[in-house]
Design a protein around this motif. Structure first.
Motif, PDB file in Angstrom:
ATOM      1  N   SER A 184       0.802  -1.232   0.000  1.00 37.79           N
ATOM      2  CA  SER A 184       0.000   0.000   0.000  1.00 37.79           C
ATOM      3  C   SER A 184       0.827   1.272   0.000  1.00 37.79           C
ATOM      4  CB  SER A 184      -0.934  -0.003   1.219  1.00 37.79           C
ATOM      5  OG  SER A 184      -0.180  -0.020   2.414  1.00 37.79           O
ATOM      6  N   ASN A 204      -6.199  -2.248  -1.153  1.00 33.40           N
ATOM      7  CA  ASN A 204      -5.020  -2.343  -0.295  1.00 33.40           C
ATOM      8  C   ASN A 204      -5.226  -3.312   0.862  1.00 33.40           C
ATOM      9  OD1 ASN A 204      -3.538  -0.610  -1.871  1.00 33.40           O
ATOM     10  ND2 ASN A 204      -3.940   1.193  -0.613  1.00 33.40           N
ATOM     11  N   SER A 239      -2.974   5.230  -2.975  1.00 35.04           N
ATOM     12  CA  SER A 239      -4.280   5.202  -2.316  1.00 35.04           C
ATOM     13  C   SER A 239      -5.372   4.632  -3.207  1.00 35.04           C
ATOM     14  CB  SER A 239      -4.684   6.605  -1.869  1.00 35.04           C
ATOM     15  OG  SER A 239      -4.966   7.402  -3.006  1.00 35.04           O
ATOM     16  N   ASN A 261      -4.179  -6.493  -0.680  1.00 31.72           N
ATOM     17  CA  ASN A 261      -2.889  -6.477  -1.386  1.00 31.72           C
ATOM     18  C   ASN A 261      -3.046  -6.876  -2.852  1.00 31.72           C
ATOM     19  OD1 ASN A 261      -1.662  -5.747   0.969  1.00 31.72           O
ATOM     20  ND2 ASN A 261      -0.522  -7.643   1.262  1.00 31.72           N
TER      21      ASN A 261
END
Length: 124
Positions: A30, A74, A54, A77
């Motif tokens: 992230s 995020n 983001s 992943n």
């Protein structure tokens, strides 16, 4: 160092859709931008789409705008490439890559970690 594994490629008819998935493990997913690239037979690898850390800022290259959309989760992943209205010229090996920057870049120089790629074939 992050490891990237792409999936979701395959054979699709012209006009069809595919969603590619890239799962990251072993690193700080992230914190960095991600990108998708592709390499068609006999051609150089080219930038497809990028997304910032983001996920609020994305970019799809040239003629792919409106057909290819990048996104990321995020919490999982994972980065995705949604492809629609596929054409035979979209046939290529698609790679995801992690940049060493927070904002996406179109130049692969800025990408340190690469997956092994997933094959997409668009054919009737």
């Amino acid at each position: 160092q992050v490891q990237l594994i792409e999936s979701g490629g395959g054979l699709v008819q012209p006009g069809g859709s595919l969603r590619l998935t890239c799962l990251a493990s072993g690193g700080s997913f992230s914190r960095y931008a991600m990108g998708w690239f592709r390499q068609a037979p006999g051609k150089e690898r080219e930038f497809v789409a990028g997304i910032n850390l983001s996920g609020r800022s994305t970019f799809s290259a040239g003629s792919l705008k409106g057909r290819f959309t990048i996104s990321r989760d995020n919490a999982k992943n994972t980065v995705y490439l949604q492809m629609s209205s596929l054409k035979p010229e979209d046939t290529a090996v698609y790679y995801c890559a992690q940049a060493r920057t927070e904002e996406y870049e179109s130049n692969e120089y800025y990408y340190d970690n690469w997956g092994h790629g997933t094959q997409v074939i668009v054919s009737s």
